[in-house]
Design a protein around this motif. Structure first.
Motif, PDB file in Angstrom:
ATOM      1  N   TRP A  45       0.848  -1.186   0.000  1.00  0.00           N
ATOM      2  CA  TRP A  45       0.000   0.000   0.000  1.00  0.00           C
ATOM      3  C   TRP A  45       0.886   1.239   0.000  1.00  0.00           C
ATOM      4  O   TRP A  45       1.980   1.228   0.588  1.00  0.00           O
ATOM      5  CB  TRP A  45      -0.867   0.037   1.264  1.00  0.00           C
ATOM      6  CG  TRP A  45      -1.989  -0.943   1.284  1.00  0.00           C
ATOM      7  CD1 TRP A  45      -3.286  -0.705   0.899  1.00  0.00           C
ATOM      8  CD2 TRP A  45      -1.968  -2.314   1.746  1.00  0.00           C
ATOM      9  NE1 TRP A  45      -4.050  -1.846   1.082  1.00  0.00           N
ATOM     10  CE2 TRP A  45      -3.278  -2.842   1.602  1.00  0.00           C
ATOM     11  CE3 TRP A  45      -0.978  -3.154   2.263  1.00  0.00           C
ATOM     12  CZ2 TRP A  45      -3.613  -4.148   1.957  1.00  0.00           C
ATOM     13  CZ3 TRP A  45      -1.300  -4.449   2.608  1.00  0.00           C
ATOM     14  CH2 TRP A  45      -2.601  -4.940   2.458  1.00  0.00           C
ATOM     15  N   SER A  46       0.427   2.308  -0.632  1.00  0.00           N
ATOM     16  CA  SER A  46       1.140   3.584  -0.562  1.00  0.00           C
ATOM     17  C   SER A  46       0.130   4.684  -0.306  1.00  0.00           C
ATOM     18  O   SER A  46      -1.004   4.629  -0.799  1.00  0.00           O
ATOM     19  CB  SER A  46       1.862   3.908  -1.877  1.00  0.00           C
ATOM     20  OG  SER A  46       2.762   2.886  -2.234  1.00  0.00           O
ATOM     21  N   LEU A  47       0.572   5.705   0.425  1.00  0.00           N
ATOM     22  CA  LEU A  47      -0.280   6.863   0.684  1.00  0.00           C
ATOM     23  C   LEU A  47       0.216   8.024  -0.175  1.00  0.00           C
ATOM     24  O   LEU A  47       1.404   8.334  -0.184  1.00  0.00           O
ATOM     25  CB  LEU A  47      -0.235   7.223   2.170  1.00  0.00           C
ATOM     26  CG  LEU A  47      -1.197   8.323   2.616  1.00  0.00           C
ATOM     27  CD1 LEU A  47      -2.661   7.942   2.354  1.00  0.00           C
ATOM     28  CD2 LEU A  47      -0.997   8.653   4.093  1.00  0.00           C
ATOM     29  N   ILE A  48      -0.707   8.666  -0.902  1.00  0.00           N
ATOM     30  CA  ILE A  48      -0.330   9.783  -1.767  1.00  0.00           C
ATOM     31  C   ILE A  48      -0.624  11.115  -1.082  1.00  0.00           C
ATOM     32  O   ILE A  48       0.146  12.058  -1.140  1.00  0.00           O
ATOM     33  CB  ILE A  48      -1.052   9.687  -3.134  1.00  0.00           C
ATOM     34  CG1 ILE A  48      -0.654   8.373  -3.836  1.00  0.00           C
ATOM     35  CG2 ILE A  48      -0.696  10.876  -4.013  1.00  0.00           C
ATOM     36  CD1 ILE A  48      -1.369   8.117  -5.159  1.00  0.00           C
ATOM     37  N   ASP A  49      -1.772  11.187  -0.419  1.00  0.00           N
ATOM     38  CA  ASP A  49      -2.144  12.370   0.366  1.00  0.00           C
ATOM     39  C   ASP A  49      -3.193  11.882   1.370  1.00  0.00           C
ATOM     40  O   ASP A  49      -3.559  10.700   1.351  1.00  0.00           O
ATOM     41  CB  ASP A  49      -2.707  13.463  -0.565  1.00  0.00           C
ATOM     42  CG  ASP A  49      -2.744  14.846   0.104  1.00  0.00           C
ATOM     43  OD1 ASP A  49      -2.392  14.955   1.307  1.00  0.00           O
ATOM     44  OD2 ASP A  49      -3.135  15.811  -0.582  1.00  0.00           O
ATOM     45  N   THR A  50      -3.692  12.777   2.211  1.00  0.00           N
ATOM     46  CA  THR A  50      -4.679  12.389   3.199  1.00  0.00           C
ATOM     47  C   THR A  50      -5.794  11.551   2.563  1.00  0.00           C
ATOM     48  O   THR A  50      -6.398  11.974   1.569  1.00  0.00           O
ATOM     49  CB  THR A  50      -5.306  13.652   3.836  1.00  0.00           C
ATOM     50  OG1 THR A  50      -4.235  14.480   4.298  1.00  0.00           O
ATOM     51  CG2 THR A  50      -6.230  13.287   4.988  1.00  0.00           C
ATOM     52  N   ASP A  51      -6.038  10.377   3.110  1.00  0.00           N
ATOM     53  CA  ASP A  51      -7.117   9.502   2.651  1.00  0.00           C
ATOM     54  C   ASP A  51      -7.025   9.122   1.169  1.00  0.00           C
ATOM     55  O   ASP A  51      -8.029   8.771   0.552  1.00  0.00           O
ATOM     56  CB  ASP A  51      -8.492  10.138   2.916  1.00  0.00           C
ATOM     57  CG  ASP A  51      -8.826  10.153   4.403  1.00  0.00           C
ATOM     58  OD1 ASP A  51      -8.256   9.333   5.147  1.00  0.00           O
ATOM     59  OD2 ASP A  51      -9.647  11.003   4.813  1.00  0.00           O
ATOM     60  N   ASP A  52      -5.850   9.219   0.592  1.00  0.00           N
ATOM     61  CA  ASP A  52      -5.683   8.834  -0.813  1.00  0.00           C
ATOM     62  C   ASP A  52      -4.670   7.682  -0.890  1.00  0.00           C
ATOM     63  O   ASP A  52      -3.494   7.884  -1.198  1.00  0.00           O
ATOM     64  CB  ASP A  52      -5.208  10.044  -1.632  1.00  0.00           C
ATOM     65  CG  ASP A  52      -5.259   9.762  -3.138  1.00  0.00           C
ATOM     66  OD1 ASP A  52      -5.656   8.646  -3.530  1.00  0.00           O
ATOM     67  OD2 ASP A  52      -4.897  10.670  -3.919  1.00  0.00           O
ATOM     68  N   GLY A  53      -5.168   6.480  -0.601  1.00  0.00           N
ATOM     69  CA  GLY A  53      -4.300   5.301  -0.584  1.00  0.00           C
ATOM     70  C   GLY A  53      -4.442   4.480  -1.856  1.00  0.00           C
ATOM     71  O   GLY A  53      -5.523   4.413  -2.450  1.00  0.00           O
ATOM     72  N   VAL A  54      -3.344   3.864  -2.280  1.00  0.00           N
ATOM     73  CA  VAL A  54      -3.351   2.967  -3.442  1.00  0.00           C
ATOM     74  C   VAL A  54      -2.591   1.694  -3.072  1.00  0.00           C
ATOM     75  O   VAL A  54      -1.871   1.659  -2.072  1.00  0.00           O
ATOM     76  CB  VAL A  54      -2.705   3.624  -4.686  1.00  0.00           C
ATOM     77  CG1 VAL A  54      -3.552   4.780  -5.185  1.00  0.00           C
ATOM     78  CG2 VAL A  54      -1.280   4.087  -4.387  1.00  0.00           C
TER      79      VAL A  54
END
Lengths: 419, 241
Positions: free
Chosen positions: A360-369
């Motif tokens: 999993w990676s986090l791009i910004d608040t509550d924006d996970g991929v």
């Protein structure tokens, strides 16, 4: 049905198990595990738990408080406290009976089957599990070596390096430049450098919105590239620039004293420089003589070293085929190795290996991929047989759920490692 | 010598257990080809196709990066109308589509300009695909890259099925679930799977396996479990304290 199965089970277990029991001349069979991360801690815990006292497990790990590399980017972004990614070995010792030794392993005598420690002790073993993670390849970024890690941190082993990098980012002048020298393949955590860029961008957006991020990258492509680039454009417009191999990304050197980087002859002054060098197996693998080139080749069915059947190599340090070097992979491999080790030492049953990975990676608040794959062992290598990745353009609710899932995974894997 | 003997025996037993599984599923070696043998097979393709660091389009397009690519999308190559149509339809090259194309090019793409009668031998196709796979994204470096081996429907032999009810097998299978799902039943971010009624568990897993339930991680995990393995997991988690 059950009766038949049970009856058959009895027969199968007997034929499978009887010849396997190790006739250890010294009493309880001994397993030494070097490295207390996602591979080593998991292996130690599973062997101790499942052998129910039949195997004596010693875990050698220099640090008393282990900071997971996974989620350390979230600390940089301000989403986690550093203390929330720190773990001690108290439960492994108290609840599972693992002997935890805080020391450096400095030697392996394969003939005598013993490990020597920096503190002077010698640990005999029947099976040795090496899970030391990564070390850096000397000279891979000209001008940088480990003595420059305070001026230009790598922060690719979590803990004080992570703290240092975050402090440097927070101290950047208004409109300053954060540079990252990204690593060549293969390296720990394929999406990691790009998640880090996202987290640094998030931090800077709040405290220093005119700052710039410069990635110098020797690779043409990277994992989740479309997702990261979409996210950077949406959340941090104009902040992130990446120089790939076509524009000199492979020809870079640094000067840690002057805080400059030289990209194909063009010298840039930067305020923070995160150098992530080329990587190799943790040094104990070389000492044990199980490496071929930078990594330690293993049998895909068991994670046994190709060079020595009493030694297993897990996680980042191993060369196994298609699995990315990740904490999830190391944890998955540890369970296969733990099963094989128990099978050899106590005669417990051994089942065909199953491996999987999700990052999993986090791009910004509550924006996970996320990205993931399933793997199977063939005689040649661990091969990927299916994969998936988050899609660009997903709605906010799905991305939020993916982020929350990553939090659940963190809780799950850390309790799977440390008990 | 005495110390070495049991160790070697152990290895033999492990190998023979693997052998049991392999004999019922077809040889594991067929799961993927051998790239070195594939380099030899590729001699047949070399008249028209190049692959590797210096590869250029010749009579056919170069084959770097073909795995995961949409058909007919190389810049600077004039494809047949048939290939352009396949491209517009969304044909993507992976092990399955390339295997079919190599077996009989015209069967997959009627009107292709690739005037090659095909590779009837499955092992030849697997070998040459293993060779070509090296020149596309590696799943080790880019985990979302297309798979490097054929997925197989795991078809466990009766000896293994017979021990499915065994707690050891359930426990081993379950260890894969416990990377994410917590054994104490916590459900923050990832649902609890402990103490489900067996039938609910089995139905849910089959729904993932058949891709009726949408979660990609679970579809992947359930997709490689047999009915017996799903039953074993259901039994294991139902009783987990």
């Amino acid at each position: 049905m059950t009766l038949n199965r049970r009856r058959f089970l009895g027969a199968t277990a007997a034929t499978l198990a009887a010849p396997m029991v190790q006739a250890a001349s010294h009493g309880r069979a001994r397993v030494v595990v070097i490295g207390g991360g996602a591979g080593g801690a998991t292996a130690a815990r599973y062997i101790a738990k499942d052998s129910q006292g039949e195997i004596d497990v010693t875990l050698v790990e220099p640090t008393r408080m282990y900071y997971t590399c996974f989620f350390s980017n979230l600390y940089l972004g301000g989403f986690r406290e550093l203390s929330s990614i720190g773990h001690s070995y108290g439960t492994l010792a108290a609840d599972y009976g693992v002997n935890v030794v805080h020391d450096w392993a400095v030697g392996v005598d394969r003939d005598a089957r013993s490990v020597s420690l920096a503190g002077g002790a010698t640990l005999p073993y029947d099976r040795l599990i090496l899970s030391p993670g990564i070390d850096f390849v000397d000279g891979s970024v000209p001008g940088w070596d480990i003595s420059a890690q305070n001026a230009m941190p790598h922060a690719y082993k979590a803990g004080s390096q992570s703290e240092l990098l975050r402090a440097q980012i927070e101290a950047m002048p208004e409109g300053g430049t954060f540079a990252m020298i990204a690593p060549p393949n293969p390296y720990r955590c394929p999406p990691g450098p790009y998640e880090r860029v996202s987290m640094v961008a998030h931090l800077l957006k709040g405290i220093n919105p005119t700052a710039k991020i410069l990635i110098v990258d020797p690779k043409e492509k990277f994992s989740k590239q479309a997702l990261f680039e979409e996210g950077w454009g949406a959340h941090y417009p104009g902040m992130v620039e990446r120089i790939g191999p076509d524009f000199g990304g492979t020809n870079v050197s640094v000067d840690p004293m002057a805080m400059t980087i030289d990209i194909d002859g063009a010298v840039e002054q930067v305020d923070v420089c995160n150098v992530i060098p080329a990587m190799k197996a943790g040094r104990i693998c070389e000492i044990a003589g199980v490496t071929d080139g930078n990594w330690a080749p293993v049998n895909p069915h068991t994670m046994q070293s190709r060079a020595e059947e009493n030694i297993f190599v897990l996680g980042d340090a191993s060369a196994q085929g298609d699995m990315p070097k990740s904490g999830f992979s190391a944890n998955s491999q540890a369970k296969v190795a733990a099963m094989a080790v128990r099978g050899a030492l106590t005669g417990s049953k051994v089942f065909p290996a199953k491996y999987s990975n999700t990052c999993w990676s986090l791009i910004d608040t509550d924006d996970g991929v996320k990205v993931g794959a399933a793997y199977e062992a063939t005689d040649e290598k661990i091969s990927s047989v299916s994969s998936f990745v988050s899609q660009t353009g997903e709605d906010a609710a799905l991305r939020k759920a993916t982020y929350e899932e990553s939090l659940g995974w963190y809780a799950g894997i850390t309790s799977d490692m440390f008990g | 010598m005495r110390a070495a003997e049991p160790r070697r025996l152990g290895a033999v037993i492990v190998a023979s257990f693997m052998g049991l599984a392999a004999s019922a599923t077809g040889a594991l070696a067929e799961l993927q080809g051998n790239p070195e043998d594939g380099a030899v097979v590729f001699q047949k393709c070399k008249g028209c196709h190049q692959v590797g660091p210096e590869a250029q389009h010749r009579i056919g397009p170069h084959l770097n990066g073909i795995f995961g690519a949409t058909a007919g999308r190389h810049e600077g190559f004039a494809y047949s109308k048939a290939m352009q149509r396949a491209s517009a339809d969304g044909l993507t090259w992976d092990l399955g589509t390339l295997d079919a194309y190599l077996e009989n090019p015209r069967a997959l793409i009627t009107g292709t300009r690739m005037s090659f009668r095909g590779l009837p031998d499955e092992q030849d196709r697997h070998d040459v695909l293993a060779y070509l796979r090296q020149f596309s994204d590696s799943p080790r470096d880019i985990p979302e890259a297309v798979p490097s081996a054929f997925a197989r429907e795991v078809d466990l032999p009766p000896e293994v099925l017979a021990i499915v009810g065994d707690r050891d097998y359930g426990a081993y299978l379950a260890s894969e679930c416990l990377t994410c799902h917590q054994s104490d039943g916590s459900d923050a971010g990832i649902p609890s799977i402990t103490r489900w009624p067996t039938e609910d568990f089995v139905v849910a897993m089959h729904a993932y396996k058949r891709q009726i339930r949408p979660h990609p991680v679970m579809q992947m995990m359930a997709g490689r479990l047999t009915d017996e393995e799903i039953a074993a997991l259901a039994a294991y988690f139902q009783d987990l304290d």
